[in-house]
Design a protein around this motif. Structure first.
Motif, PDB file in Angstrom:
ATOM      1  N   VAL A 208       0.832  -1.208   0.000  1.00 20.11           N
ATOM      2  CA  VAL A 208       0.000   0.000   0.000  1.00 20.11           C
ATOM      3  C   VAL A 208       0.865   1.257   0.000  1.00 20.11           C
ATOM      4  CG1 VAL A 208      -1.656   1.336   1.338  1.00 20.11           C
ATOM      5  CG2 VAL A 208      -1.963  -1.138   1.081  1.00 20.11           C
ATOM      6  N   GLU A 209       1.913   1.286   0.808  1.00 17.36           N
ATOM      7  CA  GLU A 209       2.769   2.474   0.878  1.00 17.36           C
ATOM      8  C   GLU A 209       3.461   2.737  -0.461  1.00 17.36           C
ATOM      9  OE1 GLU A 209       5.452   2.096   4.137  1.00 17.36           O
ATOM     10  OE2 GLU A 209       3.937   2.559   5.651  1.00 17.36           O
ATOM     11  N   MET A 210       3.925   1.684  -1.123  1.00 14.06           N
ATOM     12  CA  MET A 210       4.585   1.881  -2.413  1.00 14.06           C
ATOM     13  C   MET A 210       3.615   2.422  -3.457  1.00 14.06           C
ATOM     14  SD  MET A 210       7.195  -1.376  -2.747  1.00 14.06           S
ATOM     15  CE  MET A 210       7.994  -0.742  -4.223  1.00 14.06           C
ATOM     16  N   ASP A 211       2.387   1.922  -3.464  1.00 17.53           N
ATOM     17  CA  ASP A 211       1.395   2.411  -4.421  1.00 17.53           C
ATOM     18  C   ASP A 211       0.972   3.839  -4.115  1.00 17.53           C
ATOM     19  OD1 ASP A 211       1.454   0.137  -5.904  1.00 17.53           O
ATOM     20  OD2 ASP A 211      -0.339  -0.756  -5.051  1.00 17.53           O
ATOM     21  N   ILE A 212       0.832   4.161  -2.835  1.00 14.38           N
ATOM     22  CA  ILE A 212       0.441   5.525  -2.455  1.00 14.38           C
ATOM     23  C   ILE A 212       1.538   6.510  -2.836  1.00 14.38           C
ATOM     24  CG2 ILE A 212       0.085   7.043  -0.467  1.00 14.38           C
ATOM     25  CD1 ILE A 212      -1.634   4.896   0.764  1.00 14.38           C
ATOM     26  N   ASP A 213       2.801   6.112  -2.655  1.00 17.21           N
ATOM     27  CA  ASP A 213       3.908   6.996  -3.040  1.00 17.21           C
ATOM     28  C   ASP A 213       3.836   7.332  -4.530  1.00 17.21           C
ATOM     29  OD1 ASP A 213       4.869   7.023  -0.489  1.00 17.21           O
ATOM     30  OD2 ASP A 213       6.411   5.503  -0.819  1.00 17.21           O
ATOM     31  N   VAL A 214       3.571   6.316  -5.351  1.00 16.63           N
ATOM     32  CA  VAL A 214       3.459   6.538  -6.801  1.00 16.63           C
ATOM     33  C   VAL A 214       2.242   7.395  -7.115  1.00 16.63           C
ATOM     34  CG1 VAL A 214       3.100   5.410  -9.028  1.00 16.63           C
ATOM     35  CG2 VAL A 214       4.666   4.404  -7.354  1.00 16.63           C
ATOM     36  N   THR A 215       1.131   7.136  -6.425  1.00 18.52           N
ATOM     37  CA  THR A 215      -0.120   7.855  -6.683  1.00 18.52           C
ATOM     38  C   THR A 215       0.023   9.335  -6.330  1.00 18.52           C
ATOM     39  OG1 THR A 215      -1.396   5.861  -6.219  1.00 18.52           O
ATOM     40  CG2 THR A 215      -2.578   7.957  -6.152  1.00 18.52           C
TER      41      THR A 215
ATOM     42  N   SER B 178       2.019  11.475  -8.669  1.00 14.40           N
ATOM     43  CA  SER B 178       1.400  11.792  -9.960  1.00 14.40           C
ATOM     44  C   SER B 178       0.777  13.175  -9.969  1.00 14.40           C
ATOM     45  CB  SER B 178       0.334  10.748 -10.294  1.00 14.40           C
ATOM     46  OG  SER B 178      -0.757  10.844  -9.381  1.00 14.40           O
ATOM     47  N   GLY B 179       0.482  13.755  -8.774  1.00 14.28           N
ATOM     48  CA  GLY B 179      -0.091  15.092  -8.694  1.00 14.28           C
ATOM     49  C   GLY B 179      -1.580  15.154  -8.955  1.00 14.28           C
ATOM     50  N   VAL B 180      -2.218  13.996  -9.108  1.00 10.11           N
ATOM     51  CA  VAL B 180      -3.655  13.974  -9.361  1.00 10.11           C
ATOM     52  C   VAL B 180      -4.410  14.345  -8.091  1.00 10.11           C
ATOM     53  CG1 VAL B 180      -5.606  12.537 -10.068  1.00 10.11           C
ATOM     54  CG2 VAL B 180      -3.366  12.230 -11.139  1.00 10.11           C
ATOM     55  N   ARG B 181      -5.422  15.183  -8.212  1.00 19.21           N
ATOM     56  CA  ARG B 181      -6.212  15.606  -7.067  1.00 19.21           C
ATOM     57  C   ARG B 181      -7.031  14.423  -6.539  1.00 19.21           C
ATOM     58  NH1 ARG B 181     -10.518  20.692  -6.932  1.00 19.21           N
ATOM     59  NH2 ARG B 181     -10.901  20.636  -4.667  1.00 19.21           N
ATOM     60  N   ASN B 182      -7.105  14.302  -5.218  1.00 24.93           N
ATOM     61  CA  ASN B 182      -7.823  13.207  -4.554  1.00 24.93           C
ATOM     62  C   ASN B 182      -7.316  11.834  -5.006  1.00 24.93           C
ATOM     63  OD1 ASN B 182      -9.504  15.076  -3.234  1.00 24.93           O
ATOM     64  ND2 ASN B 182     -10.927  15.103  -4.984  1.00 24.93           N
ATOM     65  N   ALA B 183      -6.036  11.768  -5.291  1.00 25.12           N
ATOM     66  CA  ALA B 183      -5.460  10.518  -5.811  1.00 25.12           C
ATOM     67  C   ALA B 183      -5.574   9.384  -4.797  1.00 25.12           C
ATOM     68  CB  ALA B 183      -3.994  10.735  -6.195  1.00 25.12           C
ATOM     69  N   CYS B 184      -5.317   9.693  -3.527  1.00 24.42           N
ATOM     70  CA  CYS B 184      -5.370   8.645  -2.504  1.00 24.42           C
ATOM     71  C   CYS B 184      -6.777   8.091  -2.336  1.00 24.42           C
ATOM     72  CB  CYS B 184      -4.840   9.179  -1.166  1.00 24.42           C
ATOM     73  SG  CYS B 184      -3.061   9.459  -1.168  1.00 24.42           S
ATOM     74  N   GLN B 185      -7.782   8.989  -2.398  1.00 18.97           N
ATOM     75  CA  GLN B 185      -9.163   8.530  -2.282  1.00 18.97           C
ATOM     76  C   GLN B 185      -9.538   7.636  -3.461  1.00 18.97           C
ATOM     77  OE1 GLN B 185     -12.028  11.678  -1.801  1.00 18.97           O
ATOM     78  NE2 GLN B 185     -13.792  10.335  -2.083  1.00 18.97           N
TER      79      GLN B 185
END
Length: 451
Positions: free
Chosen positions: A129-136, A139-146
């Motif tokens: 999860v941490e590795m994917d969140i770091d990439v997400t 990316s600079g996408v708004r609300n990317a984590c959600q």
């Protein structure tokens, strides 16, 4: 053209594969010493980054148009590397296509670890999860984590329908990694496949159990109240015999395929490579203390017997896996084993079957067992049957120990509770189990005992 990566030499890749294999062994749940492995989320991340490195190499080769030639040359080198006796057998299939999807291999090994603890599973989930969140987040996408969290919640098996190769991996690495948050997708995919496999096995076992119970209770005809016919009685008896045979076979295989057995087999192979004078000294400390003498002797004999069959281990396992139920009565099996001792001299048969190293092991085992033959009852029946040569002195000693159970053994020395003095009076006990193992390896499948 051969290997054509601009930045990484093939020799460097091979060196990294050796280290990567060590990582996969730890991911499988065991250290090099055989103890249970534990890992932190940082260690899982390192393993996944190592896998990412391999994937990037093969991605570069594909984009440059040099993949096929480079993969062919690397695979030839990997074939030689993995054929080494020291290379873990479970990873002998590692090739360029495997390394192209190395993260699948890493996560699969972490998830399938035999000794998966809550802590280890937590470390795996945290790392992914941490590795994917770091990439997400990068990316600079708004609300990317959600969006990331929501995408995980809606995943199902339909997300992973794709063409596969014979190794069970995606046909091309970019097919799997075309989607974002791929670590989580790999993890969820492996979870779903594991659950599906477990469900199918459970349903199959329940279905077979229902059928067998129906036949045994004569309920095949539904509500019919007809009395049991001889055919039904015979069918029920056959099922009982099959279940006994299945239990015996499972017990034998559980020893032969156990991790402990494989570790001892590897140790025995190394010990007996040394000259006889040296490996005999290895066993001397086991005899120092009288109270531990018996345990030491059992361990010594187990090493000796595994040393005797190490050269033919793979064909032995393959042959036993093909073994089918034997309909020969136990009394005839017992008589056939005695007939096997007739005719050919013991020494002549032994010389034909064994090489020099194995003759030394057998001679040492004979010396120990002449003094304390009862030790044989403390060793797995399948190991003894597979290891002792037919018509050998050791075979004669072992069969004599079984003979004593019918006529000479005192009640305290009996190895079963059947209470009969004839072989026909014994059923599904330790004595019949040992006779059946001997019959399987020396009569029914004689070729298994040949080198």
């Amino acid at each position: 053209m051969g290997w054509a990566h601009a930045a990484v030499a093939m020799e460097e890749v091979l060196d990294l594969v050796r280290g990567f294999v060590d990582v996969l062994v730890l991911a499988g749940g065991r250290t090099s010493s055989g103890t249970t492995a534990t890992w932190s989320s940082d260690e899982v991340k390192k393993a996944l980054r190592w896998a990412l490195f391999f994937e990037e190499i093969f991605k570069d080769l594909r984009e440059s148009g040099h993949y096929e030639d480079s993969a062919a040359e690397l695979d030839a080198a990997l074939t030689e590397l993995t054929s080494s006796p020291e290379f873990p057998k479970g990873l002998a299939g590692v090739r360029s296509e495997t390394l192209s999807t190395a993260r699948v291999l890493v996560i699969r090994h972490f998830l399938k670890a035999r000794a998966m603890s809550v802590e280890n599973l937590g470390a795996l989930l945290e790392a992914v999860v941490e590795m994917d969140i770091d990439v997400t987040c990068a990316s600079g996408v708004r609300n990317a984590c959600q969006e990331y969290a929501e995408s995980i919640l809606v995943m199902d098996s339909s997300c992973f329908i794709q063409k596969r190769n014979s190794a069970g991996l995606p046909a091309r690495s970019n097919e799997l990694y075309a989607e974002p948050m791929i670590h989580s997708r790999i993890l969820v995919k492996e979870f779903l496949e594991g659950l599906e496999s477990a469900s199918c096995s459970c349903l199959a076992e329940r279905g077979l159990g229902t059928i067998l119970n129906s036949v045994k209770k004569n309920s095949v005809d539904g509500a019919s109240n007809k009395p049991c016919t001889p055919a039904i009685l015979k069918t029920s008896q056959m099922i009982d015999e099959f279940l006994v045979w299945k239990q015996w076979r499972a017990k034998c295989l559980s020893y032969l395929l156990d991790e402990r057995t494989i570790r001892i087999l590897s140790g025995a192979s190394l010990i007996f490579k040394a000259p006889k004078e040296q490996w005999m000294k290895v066993f001397e400390p086991l005899k120092i203390f009288e109270e531990s003498y018996q345990n030491g002797l059992v361990q010594t004999m187990e090493l000796c017997f595994l040393g005797l069959i190490s050269r033919q281990w793979n064909p032995l396992i393959e042959g036993f896996m093909l073994h089918t139920i034997c309909s020969v009565p136990i009394s005839k099996q017992y008589n056939d084993l005695h007939q096997l001792l007739q005719g050919t001299s013991l020494d002549e048969c032994q010389d034909k079957l064994l090489n020099l190293e194995e003759k030394d092991i057998l001679e040492y085992a004979n010396q120990l067992l002449r003094r304390k033959p009862s030790i044989l009852w403390l060793l797995p029946p399948v190991l003894i049957a597979a290891a002792i040569p037919p018509r050998s002195t050791l075979f004669q000693i072992y069969l004599a120990q079984i003979d004593k159970q019918f006529h000479e053994a005192a009640p305290a020395d009996r190895k079963c509770c059947c209470g009969g003095d004839r072989i026909e009076q014994h059923h599904n006990c330790e004595i019949t189990e040992r006779i059946q193992c001997l019959y399987t390896f020396h009569i029914q499948q004689f070729h298994l005992t040949l080198p």
